[in-house]
Design a protein around this motif. Structure first.
Motif, PDB file in Angstrom:
ATOM      1  N   GLY B 280      50.402  72.806  53.280  1.00  0.00           N
ATOM      2  CA  GLY B 280      51.179  73.697  54.121  1.00  0.00           C
ATOM      3  C   GLY B 280      50.736  73.707  55.563  1.00  0.00           C
ATOM      4  O   GLY B 280      51.400  74.255  56.420  1.00  0.00           O
ATOM      5  N   PHE B 281      49.569  73.081  55.858  1.00  0.00           N
ATOM      6  CA  PHE B 281      49.048  73.186  57.221  1.00  0.00           C
ATOM      7  C   PHE B 281      49.344  71.961  58.074  1.00  0.00           C
ATOM      8  O   PHE B 281      49.005  71.912  59.229  1.00  0.00           O
ATOM      9  N   GLN B 282      49.955  70.943  57.490  1.00  0.00           N
ATOM     10  CA  GLN B 282      50.368  69.842  58.343  1.00  0.00           C
ATOM     11  C   GLN B 282      51.896  69.782  58.331  1.00  0.00           C
ATOM     12  O   GLN B 282      52.537  70.070  57.326  1.00  0.00           O
ATOM     13  N   ALA B 283      52.450  69.456  59.515  1.00  0.00           N
ATOM     14  CA  ALA B 283      53.906  69.488  59.666  1.00  0.00           C
ATOM     15  C   ALA B 283      54.568  68.513  58.691  1.00  0.00           C
ATOM     16  O   ALA B 283      55.576  68.810  58.082  1.00  0.00           O
ATOM     17  N   SER B 284      53.992  67.314  58.532  1.00  0.00           N
ATOM     18  CA  SER B 284      54.561  66.381  57.565  1.00  0.00           C
ATOM     19  C   SER B 284      53.428  65.618  56.912  1.00  0.00           C
ATOM     20  O   SER B 284      52.383  65.411  57.520  1.00  0.00           O
ATOM     21  N   ALA B 285      53.645  65.237  55.676  1.00  0.00           N
ATOM     22  CA  ALA B 285      52.611  64.475  54.976  1.00  0.00           C
ATOM     23  C   ALA B 285      52.528  63.088  55.596  1.00  0.00           C
ATOM     24  O   ALA B 285      53.467  62.305  55.514  1.00  0.00           O
ATOM     25  N   SER B 286      51.399  62.803  56.275  1.00  0.00           N
ATOM     26  CA  SER B 286      51.279  61.492  56.902  1.00  0.00           C
ATOM     27  C   SER B 286      50.647  60.538  55.900  1.00  0.00           C
ATOM     28  O   SER B 286      49.491  60.685  55.527  1.00  0.00           O
ATOM     29  N   ALA B 287      51.411  59.573  55.458  1.00  0.00           N
ATOM     30  CA  ALA B 287      50.900  58.615  54.480  1.00  0.00           C
ATOM     31  C   ALA B 287      49.967  57.642  55.186  1.00  0.00           C
ATOM     32  O   ALA B 287      50.234  57.195  56.300  1.00  0.00           O
ATOM     33  N   THR B 288      48.834  57.376  54.558  1.00  0.00           N
ATOM     34  CA  THR B 288      47.922  56.399  55.143  1.00  0.00           C
ATOM     35  C   THR B 288      48.279  55.024  54.600  1.00  0.00           C
ATOM     36  O   THR B 288      48.293  54.798  53.400  1.00  0.00           O
ATOM     37  N   ARG B 289      48.570  54.130  55.549  1.00  0.00           N
ATOM     38  CA  ARG B 289      48.963  52.784  55.136  1.00  0.00           C
ATOM     39  C   ARG B 289      47.724  51.981  54.764  1.00  0.00           C
ATOM     40  O   ARG B 289      46.687  52.123  55.403  1.00  0.00           O
ATOM     41  N   PRO B 290      47.809  51.124  53.762  1.00  0.00           N
ATOM     42  CA  PRO B 290      46.692  50.221  53.509  1.00  0.00           C
ATOM     43  C   PRO B 290      46.562  49.241  54.676  1.00  0.00           C
ATOM     44  O   PRO B 290      47.554  48.816  55.254  1.00  0.00           O
ATOM     45  N   ARG B 291      45.320  48.898  55.029  1.00  0.00           N
ATOM     46  CA  ARG B 291      45.098  48.024  56.182  1.00  0.00           C
ATOM     47  C   ARG B 291      44.446  46.721  55.749  1.00  0.00           C
ATOM     48  O   ARG B 291      43.633  46.695  54.840  1.00  0.00           O
ATOM     49  N   ARG B 292      44.783  45.657  56.472  1.00  0.00           N
ATOM     50  CA  ARG B 292      44.062  44.404  56.249  1.00  0.00           C
ATOM     51  C   ARG B 292      42.683  44.546  56.860  1.00  0.00           C
ATOM     52  O   ARG B 292      42.498  45.182  57.887  1.00  0.00           O
ATOM     53  N   TRP B 293      41.665  43.937  56.204  1.00  0.00           N
ATOM     54  CA  TRP B 293      40.293  44.123  56.683  1.00  0.00           C
ATOM     55  C   TRP B 293      40.131  43.612  58.102  1.00  0.00           C
ATOM     56  O   TRP B 293      39.362  44.152  58.891  1.00  0.00           O
ATOM     57  N   SER B 294      40.905  42.567  58.470  1.00  0.00           N
ATOM     58  CA  SER B 294      40.764  42.010  59.814  1.00  0.00           C
ATOM     59  C   SER B 294      41.242  43.016  60.864  1.00  0.00           C
ATOM     60  O   SER B 294      40.693  43.091  61.967  1.00  0.00           O
ATOM     61  N   ARG B 295      42.247  43.848  60.506  1.00  0.00           N
ATOM     62  CA  ARG B 295      42.713  44.880  61.436  1.00  0.00           C
ATOM     63  C   ARG B 295      41.686  46.012  61.496  1.00  0.00           C
ATOM     64  O   ARG B 295      41.394  46.544  62.554  1.00  0.00           O
ATOM     65  N   TRP B 296      41.134  46.382  60.290  1.00  0.00           N
ATOM     66  CA  TRP B 296      40.178  47.484  60.199  1.00  0.00           C
ATOM     67  C   TRP B 296      38.947  47.216  61.062  1.00  0.00           C
ATOM     68  O   TRP B 296      38.396  48.106  61.706  1.00  0.00           O
ATOM     69  N   LEU B 297      38.548  45.920  61.099  1.00  0.00           N
ATOM     70  CA  LEU B 297      37.366  45.518  61.837  1.00  0.00           C
ATOM     71  C   LEU B 297      37.448  45.944  63.300  1.00  0.00           C
ATOM     72  O   LEU B 297      36.492  46.460  63.861  1.00  0.00           O
ATOM     73  N   ILE B 298      38.626  45.755  63.915  1.00  0.00           N
ATOM     74  CA  ILE B 298      38.702  46.044  65.348  1.00  0.00           C
ATOM     75  C   ILE B 298      39.487  47.311  65.669  1.00  0.00           C
ATOM     76  O   ILE B 298      39.299  47.899  66.716  1.00  0.00           O
TER      77      ILE B 298
END
Lengths: 257, 301
Positions: B280-298
Motif C-alpha cells: 500500500g505504500f508504493q504507488a505501483s508495484a515496480s517489477a524488477t527485471r532480471p539482468r544480464r551479468w554483463s549489464r549488472w557489472l557496470i
C-alpha cells in the motif's frame, strides 16, 4: 411548514489554544436535512468549530448538542459538566461522519478495508454485511471499481470520494466536511463536489467548511461567515453571498469571488 | 557554435560518455577479490580440514543453540519493555516520560559488558531480593545468589540494555505516523486500543522493523560478551575447544560461519517482513527485471 427540532445545536461555544481565543461564543442551529456552509478567512475558527462538534477538540465552555446528546460531557448533580469516558464519546461519534482536508485514509488498507473497518470493529457488523454495504457506498461515490486498490494508487479526488464513503459507512445522521477540496488539484475538485451535492440531495444533514463559493451558493441551505472566532453573518446563500450586510463579509467575498 | 548537418534529427546516434572511473574501480575490486580467494586456497594456516571437523561438533552446535536462545529471549523481553518505555516516553505526564528518559539515558550510557558483570555480582549489592512495601513490611524474599545464574544475569543484562535502544526506535516509529490517522480513527469512533493495534502500529512497524532487524543482528553478535560470565554460547564454546587444542584460527572460522549463516537467514526474513509491511505504500508495484551479468557489472540500476 411543520416545526422542526434542530439536529445540531451549539450554545455559546468557546475554545482557546493557550492565549489565543479561537471561538468566542458560538450559537448555531442546523435543522435536519440542512446543508450549512462555514466560510471565512483561514484562522477565523471554522475548522475548530467543526472539530468541536465531534469532540476532536474539547470546547472550554458552552454546549454542543447533536440530536439529544450533549457531546463530550454530562451534567452531573453538582451542576458541572464532566467530560465523558472515551467509550461514551465514541458512542456519540458513531452518529457523526467526518471528511478531512487530507483524506486521512488508512494507507495500509485497501479501499474496501478502509470502508469496512469501523463498521466491523465498532458496530461488530459481520464482514459479509459490511462488505455488501461498502460496495453500495463505493458505487454511490463512483469508486467501486477501485475497491481493491490502495489509497496511494488513487488520485486525490478519488481518495476523497473513498473517504466520504468511509464516513457514510457508520450510517451517520450528520456529516462534517473540513475543507474537503482544499488539498485537491483544481481539475479534481468537481468530482468531489458532485458527490457532496448528491449526498445533500439525498437529505443528509451536512456542515461544510469550504472555500468553494459556487458550491455554497448552489447547495447550501444556510451560510455562516466567520471572522475572529465569531459568526459575523448568517443566512441563506442569497442573503449572505448575494446581499451581505456586514463590511467584513463584503470585504472577504470581494477577495474570494 | 552548433554544427549544421544535413542529417535529419531522428537519424542521430547518441553515445553516452564512457565511465572510465568505474572501469578502474571494477579492476581494483576484481584484483582484491582474486587475492583473498587465492589466500583462502593456498595458505595452509586456514586448516580447512579442521574447520570441516568442528563445523558440526556437538559443543559448537550446543553453543549455537544457546546463542539463538539468548538472542530470542533477550529480544522478546526487550521488545515488550521497549514498547512500554516508548509509550511512557510519549505520555503527557512529565514523570512517566522523564522516568522512561532516565532509563534510556542510563542503559544506553553504560557499556553492556559492565552491566552484565554488575548483574552477575548483584548479590554483593543486594544479598536478598524481596518484594514488599518500600520502608514497610516485606511480603516475599529470596536469596539473590539463588536467582542470579549466568543465564538470568545474561538475559537481564542483554534485554534491559536492548530495551533502551528499542524504546527509541519504537517511539520514533509511532511518532512517524501522521496525526491525521488517529484523528480519522477517533472520528470513526474506533477505540484507542483498536486504533493503535489496527491503524497506528502497522504503519509504525514500517519504520520500526528495519532498525529492529539491525538490532537483532547486533544482539546475536554481542551476546558473545556473555562469555565473560562463563555462559557457553557460540563464541565461548569455541574458546573452550581451542584453549585445549590451539586450533584457534579454524575454530574461530567455524564460529564466524555459524554467525554468518544465522545473520543471512535473519536478513532474508527481514526482507520478507519489509515487503509485507510495505503493502500500500508504493504507488505501483515496480517489477524488477532480471539482468544480464554483463549489464549488472557496470550498471545495476
Amino acid at each position: 411548514m411543520a416545526h422542526l427540532e434542530p439536529l445540531v445545536r451549539l450554545r455559546h461555544v468557546e475554545k482557546s489554544f493557550g492565549d489565543t481565543t479561537v471561538l468566542k461564543g458560538i450559537d448555531l442551529d442546523v435543522l435536519p436535512g440542512e446543508v450549512l456552509c462555514l466560510i471565512g478567512a483561514s484562522g477565523s475558527g471554522k475548522s475548530t468549530l467543526l472539530r468541536c462538534i465531534n469532540h476532536l477538540e474539547r470546547p472550554d465552555r458552552g454546549r454542543v448538542y447533536v440530536g439529544d446528546h450533549l457531546i463530550g460531557y454530562e451534567e452531573r448533580a453538582d451542576g458541572r459538566l464532566h467530560e465523558l469516558s472515551r467509550r461514551r464519546i465514541n458512542e456519540q461519534r458513531t452518529e457523526i461522519g467526518m471528511v478531512f482536508q487530507h483524506f486521512n485514509l488508512f494507507p495500509h488498507m485497501t479501499v474496501l478495508e478502509n470502508v469496512i473497518e469501523a463498521p466491523m470493529r465498532v458496530r461488530r457488523v459481520s464482514r459479509g454485511v459490511a462488505t455488501a454495504t461498502a460496495h453500495d457506498l463505493l458505487s454511490r461515490v463512483g469508486m467501486n471499481h477501485k475497491a481493491d486498490a490502495y489509497p496511494k494508487q488513487l488520485s486525490g479526488g478519488q481518495q476523497q470520494r473513498v473517504a466520504i464513503a468511509r464516513g457514510l459507512a457508520m450510517r451517520p445522521r450528520l456529516m462534517l466536511f473540513d475543507e474537503p477540496t482544499s488539498a485537491l488539484d483544481p481539475e479534481l475538485v468537481g468530482e468531489v463536489l458532485d458527490v457532496m451535492r448528491g449526498l445533500a440531495e439525498s437529505g443528509m444533514t451536512m456542515i461544510v467548511v469550504t472555500h468553494e463559493m459556487g458550491f455554497a451558493r448552489e447547495v447550501a441551505s444556510k451560510v455562516a461567515f466567520m471572522a475572529d472566532g465569531r459568526i459575523v453573518e448568517y443566512g441563506t446563500p442569497a442573503e449572505v453571498l448575494g446581499n451581505p450586510q456586514q463590511d467584513r463579509t463584503r470585504s472577504f467575498l470581494s477577495k474570494v469571488l | 557554435m552548433t554544427a549544421v548537418t544535413s542529417r535529419p534529427a531522428e537519424a542521430d546516434i547518441i553515445v553516452p560518455r564512457p565511465r572510465r572511473g568505474r572501469w578502474v574501480g571494477i579492476a581494483v575490486v576484481i584484483l582484491i577479490a582474486a587475492g583473498v580467494v587465492s589466500s583462502f586456497v593456498t595458505n595452509p594456516n586456514y586448516q580447512w580440514g579442521v574447520v570441516g571437523e568442528y563445523l558440526f561438533d556437538p559443543r559448537i552446535l550446543s553453543g549455537l543453540g544457546n546463542t539463538l536462545l539468548l538472542t530470542a529471549i533477550g529480544m522478546v523481553l526487550a521488545l515488550v519493555l521497549g514498547l512500554v518505555l516508548a509509550v511512557m516516553r510519549l505520555s503527557a505526564s512529565g514523570l512517566l516520560s522523564g522516568a522512561a528518559g532516565f532509563y534510556v539515558w542510563f542503559f544506553r550510557g553504560t557499556p553492556v559488558l559492565v552491566q552484565l558483570i554488575l548483574w552477575y555480582n548483584l548479590a554483593i549489592l543486594i544479598p536478598e531480593f524481596s518484594i514488599g512495601i518500600p520502608f514497610g513490611p516485606t511480603l516475599w524474599s529470596v536469596d539473590t545468589n539463588a536467582v542470579i545464574t549466568p543465564w538470568t544475569a545474561a538475559i537481564l543484562g542483554l534485554s534491559l540494555n536492548e530495551a533502551a535502544y528499542l524504546a527509541e526506535i519504537i517511539r520514533s516509529g509511532i511518532t512517524s505516523v501522521d496525526r491525521g490517522q488517529s484523528e480519522a480513527a477517533d472520528a470513526l469512533a474506533i477505540s484507542r486500543g483498536t486504533a493503535f493495534r489496527r491503524i497506528i502500529l502497522p504503519q509504525a512497524l514500517r519504520v520500526i522493523v528495519p532498525p529492529t532487524a539491525n538490532e537483532t543482528i547486533g544482539l546475536l553478535k554481542y551476546s558473545s560478551v556473555v562469555s565473560v560470565i562463563a555462559l557457553p554460547e557460540l563464541l565461548y564454546s569455541g574458546q573452550l575447544i581451542y584453549a585445549r587444542t590451539y586450533e584457534t584460527i579454524p575454530v574461530l572460522i567455524v564460529v564466524c560461519i555459524w554467525y554468518l549463516v544465522v545473520v543471512t537467514i535473519l536478513t532474508v526474513l527481514e526482507h520478507a517482513l519489509e515487503r509485507r509491511l510495505g503493502v500500500g505504500f508504493q504507488a505501483s508495484a515496480s517489477a524488477t527485471r532480471p539482468r544480464r551479468w554483463s549489464r549488472w557489472l557496470i550498471s545495476n540500476r
